[in-house]
Design an enzyme around this catalytic site. Structure first.
Site, PDB file in Angstrom:
ATOM      1  N   LYS A 251       1.140  -0.730  -0.412  1.00  0.00           N
ATOM      2  CA  LYS A 251      -0.037   0.136   0.059  1.00  0.00           C
ATOM      3  C   LYS A 251       0.448   1.434  -0.027  1.00  0.00           C
ATOM      4  CE  LYS A 251      -3.391   2.605   0.663  1.00  0.00           C
ATOM      5  NZ  LYS A 251      -4.576   3.013   0.965  1.00  0.00           N
TER       6      LYS A 251
ATOM      7  N   CYS B  10      -4.408  10.326   2.128  1.00  0.00           N
ATOM      8  CA  CYS B  10      -3.443   9.127   1.424  1.00  0.00           C
ATOM      9  C   CYS B  10      -2.354   9.539   0.707  1.00  0.00           C
ATOM     10  CB  CYS B  10      -4.537   8.495  -0.051  1.00  0.00           C
ATOM     11  SG  CYS B  10      -5.437   7.823   0.202  1.00  0.00           S
TER      12      CYS B  10
HETATM   13  N1  SAJ Z   1      -2.851  15.228  -8.165  1.00  0.00           N
HETATM   14  C1  SAJ Z   1      -1.998  15.778  -9.010  1.00  0.00           C
HETATM   15  N2  SAJ Z   1      -1.758  14.978 -10.347  1.00  0.00           N
HETATM   16  C2  SAJ Z   1      -2.249  13.404 -10.562  1.00  0.00           C
HETATM   17  C3  SAJ Z   1      -2.792  12.583 -10.022  1.00  0.00           C
HETATM   18  C4  SAJ Z   1      -3.442  14.046  -8.881  1.00  0.00           C
HETATM   19  O1  SAJ Z   1      -1.627  16.603  -8.592  1.00  0.00           O
HETATM   20  O2  SAJ Z   1      -1.593  13.194 -11.953  1.00  0.00           O
HETATM   21  C5  SAJ Z   1      -3.442  15.368  -7.043  1.00  0.00           C
HETATM   22  C6  SAJ Z   1      -4.883  15.801  -7.018  1.00  0.00           C
HETATM   23  O3  SAJ Z   1      -5.652  17.246  -7.655  1.00  0.00           O
HETATM   24  C7  SAJ Z   1      -5.180  14.990  -5.530  1.00  0.00           C
HETATM   25  C8  SAJ Z   1      -3.900  14.067  -5.158  1.00  0.00           C
HETATM   26  O4  SAJ Z   1      -2.903  14.761  -6.115  1.00  0.00           O
HETATM   27  O5  SAJ Z   1      -4.362  16.394  -5.002  1.00  0.00           O
HETATM   28  C9  SAJ Z   1      -4.526  12.988  -4.630  1.00  0.00           C
HETATM   29  O6  SAJ Z   1      -5.193  12.454  -6.158  1.00  0.00           O
HETATM   30  P1  SAJ Z   1      -5.528  11.064  -6.290  1.00  0.00           P
HETATM   31  O7  SAJ Z   1      -6.629  10.780  -7.484  1.00  0.00           O
HETATM   32  O8  SAJ Z   1      -4.559  10.548  -6.125  1.00  0.00           O
HETATM   33  O9  SAJ Z   1      -6.520  10.752  -5.051  1.00  0.00           O
HETATM   34  P2  SAJ Z   1      -6.953  10.043  -3.582  1.00  0.00           P
HETATM   35  O10 SAJ Z   1      -6.515  11.151  -2.832  1.00  0.00           O
HETATM   36  O11 SAJ Z   1      -8.009   9.679  -4.012  1.00  0.00           O
HETATM   37  O12 SAJ Z   1      -6.169   8.718  -3.945  1.00  0.00           O
HETATM   38  C10 SAJ Z   1      -6.852   7.959  -4.130  1.00  0.00           C
HETATM   39  C11 SAJ Z   1      -5.828   7.159  -3.518  1.00  0.00           C
HETATM   40  N3  SAJ Z   1      -6.226   6.441  -3.291  1.00  0.00           N
HETATM   41  C12 SAJ Z   1      -6.244   4.930  -1.819  1.00  0.00           C
HETATM   42  O13 SAJ Z   1      -5.288   4.987  -1.364  1.00  0.00           O
HETATM   43  C13 SAJ Z   1      -6.624   3.924  -1.530  1.00  0.00           C
HETATM   44  C14 SAJ Z   1      -5.060   6.385  -4.116  1.00  0.00           C
HETATM   45  O14 SAJ Z   1      -3.990   4.895  -3.598  1.00  0.00           O
HETATM   46  C15 SAJ Z   1      -5.166   5.796  -5.625  1.00  0.00           C
HETATM   47  O15 SAJ Z   1      -3.813   6.226  -6.623  1.00  0.00           O
HETATM   48  C16 SAJ Z   1      -5.988   7.515  -6.588  1.00  0.00           C
HETATM   49  O16 SAJ Z   1      -7.045   6.677  -5.411  1.00  0.00           O
HETATM   50  C17 SAJ Z   1      -5.940   6.999  -7.755  1.00  0.00           C
HETATM   51  O17 SAJ Z   1      -6.080   6.366  -8.630  1.00  0.00           O
HETATM   52  O18 SAJ Z   1      -7.488   7.909  -8.540  1.00  0.00           O
END
Ligand code: SAJ
Length: 435
Positions: A223, A277
């Protein structure tokens, strides 16, 4: 052996009673999923408001795609909730821990809620029961903290008197594609029997692959790798965006072209990385590594890079701001489509504006004026034209709202590269050429 066979039988014929401690983004969808598949489930949470809402059939997680199933399982009595954790645990055969594991303001792991959950389970004396940790933790935590706290409180022996497993949650808030049932699940047990109990439990609800790993620490580390990988790759693209801005290159064009390479996985630059996360979990790895004198500089620097992005956007903003100009910050949540400001870079950006004594209004479709005021910001009461609009969260509603807040003289500081075509007078994106 008798306890094992009895529990395995109960799980297989869905007679096992399941208690899930923590009814947030992770715990509630999991509770609904087990209940939907015929288990009697008790959602255990210290938050009375959540408990009342569940027992009244009121779903407080609208964007998780669980609405209709939630209402059905509550109506049929398959899902109940209680805030009496110890008494609740006593009635269960299986107890799954889904509590938040945040970091404190010094970015140190805070597992106080996990410890409280483990202590309550211990007090309930879980003889012959299966305990699974889904919360994100540092390697070795499930056995050394959860297992040993239960032993201490109950006088039972882990692996002998109760079974212990780990299966890290993989919930993506607001994502209706990757659901509990269709997302591959990492499963681990203290020993072979523990693992087979964990595997047979999740097999009843997960249609996707169950990925058995050799021990609890491996599962915990999987994880942390997943989320550290994401944090490092986002940091790399944030760094490249700063490079692109300097050399007047378009980072989105570069990413789209790089995607044609089979081994490239796209990540996108922005105002920062929020949520419970990605900006949090890697600190669990760093903290444990540091205790053994292991330097993980790549990961450490990556997290710092992501945390520096609100300041980078502020620098762009200040190039165009003049006192007296009207300013709107659009979006407060950490990502589009969810009502969650945990570790949100948008909030950090607003706080930076306040330190500069810049007057601004805030609008986020997911928050009321009162909620925005309670965050310490001035809510935008009516969407109207602004001289500067800083996009801090790229909510879908911005497509429509942009017609009200952007006119031909508006300068947009687009912290999420939301606008792919020119609008207003000028757009300053993150690593973008938008003249
Ligand atoms: N973000 C960026 N650039 C990217 C992707 C995300 O700046 O390319 C930012 C987003 O705006 C946000 C943060 O990062 O502020 C997190 O974004 P996220 O898409 O990772 O969303 P989370 O935090 O909801 O992440 C969840 C997590 N799931 C778990 O921990 C079980 C993460 O592991 C997943 O990778 C993610 O969802 C996913 O894949 O969508």
């Amino acid at each position: 052996m008798k306890a094992f066979n009895q529990l395995l039988e109960k799980i297989k014929n869905k007679k096992a009673k399941i208690g899930i401690i923590g009814q947030g983004y992770v715990g509630l969808p999991l509770a609904v999923c087990f209940a939907k598949h015929g288990f009697q489930v008790t959602g255990l949470d210290i938050d009375e408001k959540k408990v009342r809402a569940i027992n009244r059939g009121e779903n407080y997680l609208p964007k998780m795609g669980i609405d209709s199933d939630f209402k059905k399982v509550v109506k049929k009595g398959f899902l109940r909730a209680s805030s009496n954790i110890v008494a609740g645990c006593r009635k269960q055969d299986v107890i799954i821990i889904c509590v938040p594991t945040p970091v404190n303001e010094r970015r140190q792991p805070d597992i106080s809620l996990l410890k409280k959950a483990a202590a309550s389970i211990g007090e309930a004396r879980p003889l012959g029961k299966l305990i699974i940790n889904e919360s994100t933790v540092a390697p070795l935590t499930t056995v050394s903290i959860v297992g040993s706290l239960i032993e201490k409180k109950s006088g039972l022996k882990v692996g002998l008197d109760f079974f212990l497993g780990c299966s890290p949650e993989r919930v993506n808030p607001g994502d209706l594609t990757h659901r509990v049932e269709n997302t591959p699940k990492i499963v681990a047990g203290l020993g072979k029997k523990d693992l087979s109990l964990v595997e047979s439990l999740y097999r009843t609800i997960i249609k996707a692959e169950l990925v058995k790993v050799s021990n609890l620490a491996t599962a915990e580390t999987v994880k942390l790798l997943e989320n550290s990988f994401r944090a490092v790759n986002i940091a790399l693209i944030n760094e490249l965006a700063e490079f692109c801005q300097e050399f007047n290159l378009d980072v989105l064009e570069i990413i789209e072209a790089a995607k044609t390479k089979w081994s490239f996985q796209a990540h996108y630059p922005g105002i920062g990385v929020g949520g419970h996360c990605i900006p949090v979990d890697p600190y669990y790895l760093l903290d444990l590594a540091a205790r053994r004198g292991i330097k993980m500089t790549t990961l450490k620097e990556a997290l710092a890079q992501n945390e520096s992005m609100p300041k980078f956007i502020l620098k762009n903003f200040l190039k165009f701001y003049q006192p007296g100009k009207s300013v709107l910050v659009y979006g407060l949540t950490y990502k589009a489509g969810v009502k969650d400001v945990r570790e949100s870079p948008a909030m950090e950006f607003c706080h930076l504006l306040k330190t500069k004594r810049i007057k601004f209004e805030v609008y986020d479709p997911f928050y009321t004026h009162r909620e925005i005021r309670n965050f310490g910001f001035t809510p935008c009461r009516r969407l109207k034209q602004f001289d500067l609009v800083a996009v801090a969260t790229g909510h879908y509603q911005l497509v429509k709202d942009s017609q009200k807040i952007i006119d031909k003289d508006t300068i947009i500081i687009d912290g999420r590269n939301f606008f792919l075509k020119k609008v207003g007078k000028k757009i300053i994106g993150v690593g973008r050429k938008m003249d």
